[in-house]
Design an enzyme around this catalytic site. Structure first.
Site, PDB file in Angstrom:
ATOM      1  N   ASP A   1      19.787   6.563  85.028  1.00 23.44           N
ATOM      2  CA  ASP A   1      19.409   7.545  86.045  1.00 23.44           C
ATOM      3  C   ASP A   1      19.716   8.961  85.560  1.00 23.44           C
ATOM      4  OD1 ASP A   1      18.780   8.354  88.925  1.00 23.44           O
ATOM      5  OD2 ASP A   1      20.844   9.034  88.751  1.00 23.44           O
TER       6      ASP A   1
ATOM      7  N   GLU B   1      15.579   2.169  85.095  1.00 23.36           N
ATOM      8  CA  GLU B   1      16.781   2.954  84.803  1.00 23.36           C
ATOM      9  C   GLU B   1      17.745   2.193  83.906  1.00 23.36           C
ATOM     10  OE1 GLU B   1      16.983   5.832  88.724  1.00 23.36           O
ATOM     11  OE2 GLU B   1      18.158   3.990  88.716  1.00 23.36           O
TER      12      GLU B   1
END
Length: 244
Positions: free
Chosen positions: A65, A137
């Site tokens: 992320d 992610e």
């Protein structure tokens, strides 16, 4: 005849991971990864918890992320030098939100490779927006650990090139009411109810919207009913993401 014993722990993980040929997945991503790191990136918490609380991919998601956010923010900064900070922030939200990530995941065929628990499998987990987005992610986190930031950044820019180019449109006009409906559908929650009131003179009214979903209540305001409703819907999406 004795019933075959169900595998658990590392044996279950290795067996589940070994059922797939991961070469097409890595080719789609344009990278190579060692099996231990790729296996971790694909291990959803539902599978890990059902098999003796194995390590799962959430730490890699956290890392990915950050990598994704920085890579996209830098590219938007460079690609749109005339845009104000407030615009760039909205544009980034249009590129890195859960639905954009899930779209990339589907394009890469991620759903066929994520290791899910039986409960998630039965409820269509391999096509859930949140699970697919998280898998992107976690893969980026793994790529960063193995190859470093430059390779991870190049991967982001290749996979998200179209979304970055379209960011001035999608990011600045994001339909939060639609996003909220999709989120509620994923979470099996009822439809939202909207209440809007206006205050002030006709030529300069401010509208205040309230969204209610069971015990969740959020608010938004704006100079039109639509803007107020979208602001309240955005707050609701953010609150639901915190609960997920």
């Amino acid at each position: 005849m004795a019933r075959k014993r169900r595998l658990t722990g590392e044996a279950a993980l290795n067996a589940a991971y070994g059922k797939s040929d991961h070469a097409p997945l890595l080719e789609a991503w344009g990278v190579d990864l060692p099996d231990d790191l790729l296996r971790l990136a694909l291990t959803h918490r539902s599978f890990a918890n059902e098999n003796g609380h194995l390590p799962n991919n959430e730490r890699l998601e956290f890392l990915g992320d950050a990598v994704l956010g920085l890579a996209v923010a830098e590219q938007l900064y460079r690609q749109f030098p005339e845009r104000a900070e407030s615009d760039i922030s909205k544009m980034r939200s249009g590129v890195v939100n859960m639905y954009a990530l899930a779209d990339v995941a589907r394009r890469l065929g991620m759903g066929d490779y994520i290791l899910l628990g039986r409960g998630e499998m039965l409820t269509g987990g391999k096509d859930k927006h949140s699970i697919l987005a998280d898998s992107v992610e976690s893969m980026l986190g793994a790529i960063y650990l193995h190859h470093g930031f430059e390779v991870a950044r190049a991967t982001v820019l290749r996979l998200f090139a179209e979304k970055i180019t379209e960011a001035p449109t999608t990011g600045l006009t994001m339909d939060w009411k639609t996003v909220l409906l999709e989120k509620l559908s994923d979470m099996k929650l009822p439809l939202p109810t909207y209440e809007v009131r206006g205050e002030g003179p006709e030529h300069d009214k401010t509208f205040y919207a309230t969204v209610t979903i069971e015990d969740l209540v959020t608010h938004g305001e704006g100079h039109t009913k639509k803007v107020a409703e979208h602001a309240a819907a955005k707050q609701a999406v953010q609150k639901l993401n915190e609960r997920a």
